[in-house]
Design a protein around this motif. Structure first.
Motif, PDB file in Angstrom:
ATOM      1  N   UNK A   7       3.627 -16.704 -11.630  1.00  0.00           N
ATOM      2  CA  UNK A   7       4.083 -15.324 -11.464  1.00  0.00           C
ATOM      3  C   UNK A   7       3.724 -14.893 -10.041  1.00  0.00           C
ATOM      4  N   UNK A   8       4.726 -14.436  -9.324  1.00  0.00           N
ATOM      5  CA  UNK A   8       4.543 -13.975  -7.944  1.00  0.00           C
ATOM      6  C   UNK A   8       4.788 -12.481  -7.904  1.00  0.00           C
ATOM      7  N   UNK A   9       3.847 -11.728  -7.382  1.00  0.00           N
ATOM      8  CA  UNK A   9       4.018 -10.283  -7.238  1.00  0.00           C
ATOM      9  C   UNK A   9       4.387 -10.008  -5.784  1.00  0.00           C
ATOM     10  N   UNK A  10       5.626  -9.556  -5.585  1.00  0.00           N
ATOM     11  CA  UNK A  10       6.127  -9.286  -4.241  1.00  0.00           C
ATOM     12  C   UNK A  10       7.318 -10.169  -3.907  1.00  0.00           C
ATOM     13  N   UNK A  11       8.489  -9.533  -3.752  1.00  0.00           N
ATOM     14  CA  UNK A  11       9.708 -10.285  -3.445  1.00  0.00           C
ATOM     15  C   UNK A  11      10.118 -10.095  -1.996  1.00  0.00           C
ATOM     16  N   UNK A  12       9.131 -10.246  -1.118  1.00  0.00           N
ATOM     17  CA  UNK A  12       9.415 -10.229   0.317  1.00  0.00           C
ATOM     18  C   UNK A  12       9.546 -11.646   0.839  1.00  0.00           C
ATOM     19  N   UNK A  13       9.384 -11.800   2.143  1.00  0.00           N
ATOM     20  CA  UNK A  13       9.582 -13.101   2.781  1.00  0.00           C
ATOM     21  C   UNK A  13       8.658 -14.170   2.212  1.00  0.00           C
ATOM     22  N   UNK A  30       8.506 -16.642 -12.037  1.00  0.00           N
ATOM     23  CA  UNK A  30       8.953 -15.256 -12.157  1.00  0.00           C
ATOM     24  C   UNK A  30       8.396 -14.460 -10.977  1.00  0.00           C
ATOM     25  N   UNK A  31       9.271 -13.722 -10.305  1.00  0.00           N
ATOM     26  CA  UNK A  31       8.842 -12.795  -9.253  1.00  0.00           C
ATOM     27  C   UNK A  31       8.933 -11.377  -9.792  1.00  0.00           C
ATOM     28  N   UNK A  32       7.880 -10.602  -9.575  1.00  0.00           N
ATOM     29  CA  UNK A  32       7.864  -9.195  -9.967  1.00  0.00           C
ATOM     30  C   UNK A  32       7.806  -8.336  -8.709  1.00  0.00           C
ATOM     31  N   UNK A  33       8.660  -7.327  -8.622  1.00  0.00           N
ATOM     32  CA  UNK A  33       8.658  -6.462  -7.445  1.00  0.00           C
ATOM     33  C   UNK A  33       8.892  -5.017  -7.872  1.00  0.00           C
ATOM     34  N   UNK A 126      12.309  -9.943 -11.352  1.00  0.00           N
ATOM     35  CA  UNK A 126      12.308  -8.668 -12.079  1.00  0.00           C
ATOM     36  C   UNK A 126      12.039  -7.547 -11.073  1.00  0.00           C
ATOM     37  N   UNK A 127      13.044  -6.696 -10.840  1.00  0.00           N
ATOM     38  CA  UNK A 127      12.909  -5.583  -9.904  1.00  0.00           C
ATOM     39  C   UNK A 127      12.463  -4.314 -10.641  1.00  0.00           C
ATOM     40  N   UNK A 128      12.150  -3.277  -9.858  1.00  0.00           N
ATOM     41  CA  UNK A 128      11.703  -1.981 -10.409  1.00  0.00           C
ATOM     42  C   UNK A 128      10.591  -2.187 -11.430  1.00  0.00           C
ATOM     43  N   UNK A 129       9.643  -3.027 -11.054  1.00  0.00           N
ATOM     44  CA  UNK A 129       8.586  -3.448 -11.983  1.00  0.00           C
ATOM     45  C   UNK A 129       7.237  -2.887 -11.526  1.00  0.00           C
TER      46      UNK A 129
END
Length: 391
Positions: A7-13, A30-33, A126-129
């Motif tokens: 699980x990665x928190x942050x969908x930046x570079x 899974x990326x959470x942003x 997953x956006x708006x998370x």
């Protein structure tokens, strides 16, 4: 409760690079942003053209309490590795000054190639998370506003405090502190400097004037453009020096770095003796700068009326303009955050916290800050790739 390998928190570079790298290894990611759109900082990079790396990149272009920490990652995934990815996706690019590489189109091309690679690797986003809580027992438990997740590998790629208007927060630092990791104090980096009240009265009306100069402070010197603003100074050279400037420090600026003004004035005395000095210097800079400097520190008169001592003093005014900034424009306009998760807490090979198995920190949230010119995005690519090999 949904379980993912990573699980990665942050969908930046950094987060996207880590995700696609881990996904290519067959990991379930899974990326959470918290934002409604991913990669906002990528999109505004380079004025919308994305300065995605730098040909002349070296470890000395980075600031950290441990200057050696960045070397491993930068060597294992260097600028040419990212350039290969850009070429693979047929993104047209150009080299500008000082080795800076920009898209010929716009930044969305870089974001799209990252998202395409993520899709190919089965990465979910997953956006708006909103992250409500993170706990660790045998694995990490991440509770959000929409779903709860468990994972063996939790990656924090949430960036720093710069540009809060696009959603930047101190979330990553809070996570580090929650798990007992040391965080180096943060400061705005690559940020305009502000004048004190006296200097603002003297120079505030010069807003909009830009010129080539050499700016130095604390043993560092940068030669690029400076820009007078209504509050102080900006431009590439000033942003660069802001990474090294500390409150109370002096900044010195050479407004004529390619000219020996002493010899030039002596030449004018022979060739144009009756011309006023402000007009002659105005030909080299701008008339407004020349006039203001002489108004503040010296009388303007025909050039043949100055003696040698006066000529030397006038040359010093333009070659070594010294001032003490009142501060910076702050995080709202800073391009990066200096400081962050202490590199002593992390493995330079894996980016895993030494004392918390399975917890990783990458990108700007780590105490590694690059120069202006593609260096910080390259740090995101390099740190994300290296962590992605181990999560």
């Amino acid at each position: 409760m949904k379980n993912y390998d990573v699980v990665i928190i942050g969908a930046g570079a950094a987060g996207l690079m880590c995700a696609l790298t881990a996904g290519q290894r067959g990991r379930n990611v899974m990326i959470l942003d918290h934002a409604d759109h991913v990669g906002k900082k990528i999109l505004i990079s380079g004025g919308g053209s994305c300065n995605f790396t730098n040909l002349y990149l070296e470890a000395e272009h980075y600031i950290s309490h441990n200057p050696h920490f960045c070397k491993s990652a930068l060597n294992r995934f260097c600028q040419y590795d990212f350039i290969s990815l850009v070429k693979k996706h047929n993104v047209s690019y150009q080299q500008r000054q000082l080795g800076q590489l920009f898209c010929n189109g716009n930044s969305v091309e870089i974001l799209n190639l990252l998202l395409h690679e993520c899709r190919l690797s089965g990465v979910k986003i997953q956006k708006s998370c909103t992250i409500n809580n993170i706990e660790k027992n045998n694995s990490f438990s991440v509770k959000t506003n929409s779903e709860n997740y468990t994972t063996q590998s939790l990656v924090i790629a949430t960036g720093g405090l710069s540009m809060p208007t696009i959603g930047a927060t101190g979330f990553g630092y809070d996570v580090a502190k929650k798990f007992g990791l040391n965080v180096q104090p943060g400061q705005p980096g690559l940020v305009p400097l502000t004048f004190n009240n006296n200097d603002l009265k003297s120079f505030g009306d010069l807003s909009g004037i830009s010129l080539d100069a050499a700016v130095s402070s604390n043993g560092q010197l940068f030669r690029e453009a400076i820009l007078f603003t209504h509050r102080g100074l900006s431009g590439p050279a000033v942003l660069q020096i802001s990474n090294y400037w500390q409150p109370g420090d002096e900044v010195a600026i050479n407004l004529l770095p390619d000219i020996d003004l002493t010899e030039t004035i002596k030449q004018w005395q022979k060739e144009r003796p009756r011309m006023e000095l402000k007009n002659l210097i105005g030909e080299l800079l701008t008339r407004r700068i020349a006039k203001r400097w002489l108004e503040l520190w010296y009388h303007n008169k025909p050039v043949n009326q100055y003696n040698e001592k006066e000529i030397n003093q006038i040359a010093d005014l333009f070659h070594v303009w010294r001032f003490r900034p009142a501060g910076t424009e702050g995080y709202k306009v800073a391009e990066v955050t200096r400081g962050g998760v202490d590199t002593e807490e992390l493995s330079s090979k894996t980016f895993e916290a030494r004392r918390v198995k399975g917890l990783y920190f990458i990108g700007e949230v780590v105490d590694v800050t690059g120069w202006l010119g593609g260096y910080n995005l390259q740090w995101a690519w390099s740190s994300g790739y290296c962590a992605g090999q181990f999560v």
